[in-house]
Motif scaffolding. Sequence first.
Motif, mmCIF file in Angstrom:
data_model
loop_
_atom_site.group_PDB
_atom_site.id
_atom_site.type_symbol
_atom_site.label_atom_id
_atom_site.label_comp_id
_atom_site.label_asym_id
_atom_site.label_seq_id
_atom_site.Cartn_x
_atom_site.Cartn_y
_atom_site.Cartn_z
ATOM 1 N N SER A 55 26.486 -0.091 96.143
ATOM 2 C CA SER A 55 27.142 -1.354 96.498
ATOM 3 C C SER A 55 26.092 -2.429 96.791
ATOM 4 N N LYS A 56 25.009 -2.048 97.422
ATOM 5 C CA LYS A 56 23.927 -3.007 97.688
ATOM 6 C C LYS A 56 23.283 -3.476 96.391
ATOM 7 N N TYR A 57 23.124 -2.559 95.447
ATOM 8 C CA TYR A 57 22.534 -2.897 94.154
ATOM 9 C C TYR A 57 23.402 -3.943 93.441
ATOM 10 N N PHE A 58 24.720 -3.682 93.372
ATOM 11 C CA PHE A 58 25.607 -4.618 92.695
ATOM 12 C C PHE A 58 25.769 -5.918 93.477
ATOM 13 N N LYS A 59 25.729 -5.846 94.791
ATOM 14 C CA LYS A 59 25.804 -7.052 95.615
ATOM 15 C C LYS A 59 24.597 -7.948 95.350
ATOM 16 N N ASN A 60 23.449 -7.336 95.117
ATOM 17 C CA ASN A 60 22.252 -8.088 94.782
ATOM 18 C C ASN A 60 22.419 -8.805 93.433
ATOM 19 N N LEU A 61 23.069 -8.138 92.470
ATOM 20 C CA LEU A 61 23.308 -8.764 91.163
ATOM 21 C C LEU A 61 24.324 -9.900 91.257
ATOM 22 N N CYS A 62 25.385 -9.673 92.033
ATOM 23 C CA CYS A 62 26.491 -10.630 92.141
ATOM 24 C C CYS A 62 26.855 -10.803 93.612
ATOM 25 N N PRO A 63 26.159 -11.666 94.332
ATOM 26 C CA PRO A 63 26.357 -11.799 95.776
ATOM 27 C C PRO A 63 27.781 -12.128 96.220
ATOM 28 N N GLN A 64 28.579 -12.766 95.374
ATOM 29 C CA GLN A 64 29.946 -13.100 95.767
ATOM 30 C C GLN A 64 30.953 -12.016 95.396
ATOM 31 N N ALA A 65 30.518 -11.002 94.687
ATOM 32 C CA ALA A 65 31.435 -9.935 94.260
ATOM 33 C C ALA A 65 31.765 -9.014 95.423
ATOM 34 N N TYR A 66 32.948 -8.483 95.392
ATOM 35 C CA TYR A 66 33.407 -7.531 96.403
ATOM 36 C C TYR A 66 32.825 -6.180 96.008
ATOM 37 N N SER A 67 31.829 -5.682 96.726
ATOM 38 C CA SER A 67 31.082 -4.511 96.267
ATOM 39 C C SER A 67 31.444 -3.195 96.949
ATOM 40 N N TYR A 68 32.168 -3.240 98.061
ATOM 41 C CA TYR A 68 32.672 -2.022 98.702
ATOM 42 C C TYR A 68 33.858 -2.419 99.571
ATOM 43 N N PRO A 69 34.715 -1.488 99.964
ATOM 44 C CA PRO A 69 35.979 -1.846 100.610
ATOM 45 C C PRO A 69 35.912 -2.695 101.877
ATOM 46 N N LYS A 70 34.839 -2.702 102.599
ATOM 47 C CA LYS A 70 34.761 -3.503 103.832
ATOM 48 C C LYS A 70 33.873 -4.739 103.663
ATOM 49 N N ASP A 71 33.712 -5.200 102.432
ATOM 50 C CA ASP A 71 32.814 -6.306 102.112
ATOM 51 C C ASP A 71 33.505 -7.669 102.256
ATOM 52 N N ASP A 72 34.358 -7.818 103.244
ATOM 53 C CA ASP A 72 35.138 -9.039 103.406
ATOM 54 C C ASP A 72 34.349 -10.305 103.744
ATOM 55 N N PRO A 73 33.362 -10.260 104.662
ATOM 56 C CA PRO A 73 32.746 -11.520 105.103
ATOM 57 C C PRO A 73 32.132 -12.382 104.000
ATOM 58 N N THR A 74 31.613 -11.779 102.935
ATOM 59 C CA THR A 74 30.956 -12.588 101.907
ATOM 60 C C THR A 74 31.699 -12.607 100.588
ATOM 61 N N SER A 75 32.851 -11.940 100.512
ATOM 62 C CA SER A 75 33.487 -11.789 99.209
ATOM 63 C C SER A 75 34.985 -12.018 99.183
ATOM 64 N N THR A 76 35.564 -12.449 100.266
ATOM 65 C CA THR A 76 36.999 -12.709 100.275
ATOM 66 C C THR A 76 37.215 -14.217 100.278
ATOM 67 N N PHE A 77 37.832 -14.699 99.227
ATOM 68 C CA PHE A 77 38.095 -16.115 99.083
ATOM 69 C C PHE A 77 39.603 -16.295 98.951
ATOM 70 N N THR A 78 40.179 -17.161 99.751
ATOM 71 C CA THR A 78 41.618 -17.376 99.676
ATOM 72 C C THR A 78 41.931 -18.844 99.497
ATOM 73 N N CYS A 79 43.010 -19.078 98.807
ATOM 74 C CA CYS A 79 43.517 -20.427 98.609
ATOM 75 C C CYS A 79 45.016 -20.392 98.864
ATOM 76 N N PRO A 80 45.618 -21.541 99.189
ATOM 77 C CA PRO A 80 47.054 -21.552 99.462
ATOM 78 C C PRO A 80 47.878 -21.184 98.226
ATOM 79 N N ALA A 81 49.081 -20.692 98.465
ATOM 80 C CA ALA A 81 49.998 -20.375 97.366
ATOM 81 C C ALA A 81 50.174 -21.610 96.488
ATOM 82 N N GLY A 82 50.275 -21.403 95.208
ATOM 83 C CA GLY A 82 50.464 -22.501 94.271
ATOM 84 C C GLY A 82 49.174 -23.081 93.719
ATOM 85 N N THR A 83 48.024 -22.593 94.190
ATOM 86 C CA THR A 83 46.743 -23.078 93.679
ATOM 87 C C THR A 83 46.575 -22.643 92.230
ATOM 88 N N ASN A 84 46.123 -23.541 91.389
ATOM 89 C CA ASN A 84 45.802 -23.204 90.003
ATOM 90 C C ASN A 84 44.328 -22.839 89.919
#
Length: 102
Positions: free
Chosen positions: A66-95
């Motif tokens: 997970s650290k290896y892939f996180k290094n390749l793609c820092p914004q990617a969700y690389s393991y199940p508890k990787d919320d602080p740097t990889s969870t992006f939310t937008c309001p319903a209806g966002t295109n």
Amino acid sequence: MLNGAKPVNFVPAGGCNSAGAHCSADVNANCPNELRATGGCLNPCQVFKTDEYCCNSGSCQPTTYSKYFKNLCPQAYSYPKDDPTSTFTCPAGTNYQVIFCP
């Protein structure tokens, strides 16, 4: 990612303060040998089938993979508890714009 897959951006098209997620690395080309498969790169859980990689206990930590892939793609969700740097939310209806080969 499929064989020959290119980088992709997934970004909100307005109405959201998130920058979205993007990765410019070729994950398939950089896939560790033990995770290589025809057409792509497997998840370590699929290969090793252990709690360390599958996070079945609820107390999982980042692994070498997970650290290896996180290094390749820092914004990617690389393991199940990787919320602080990889969870992006937008309001319903966002295109969103999906941009291949940015």
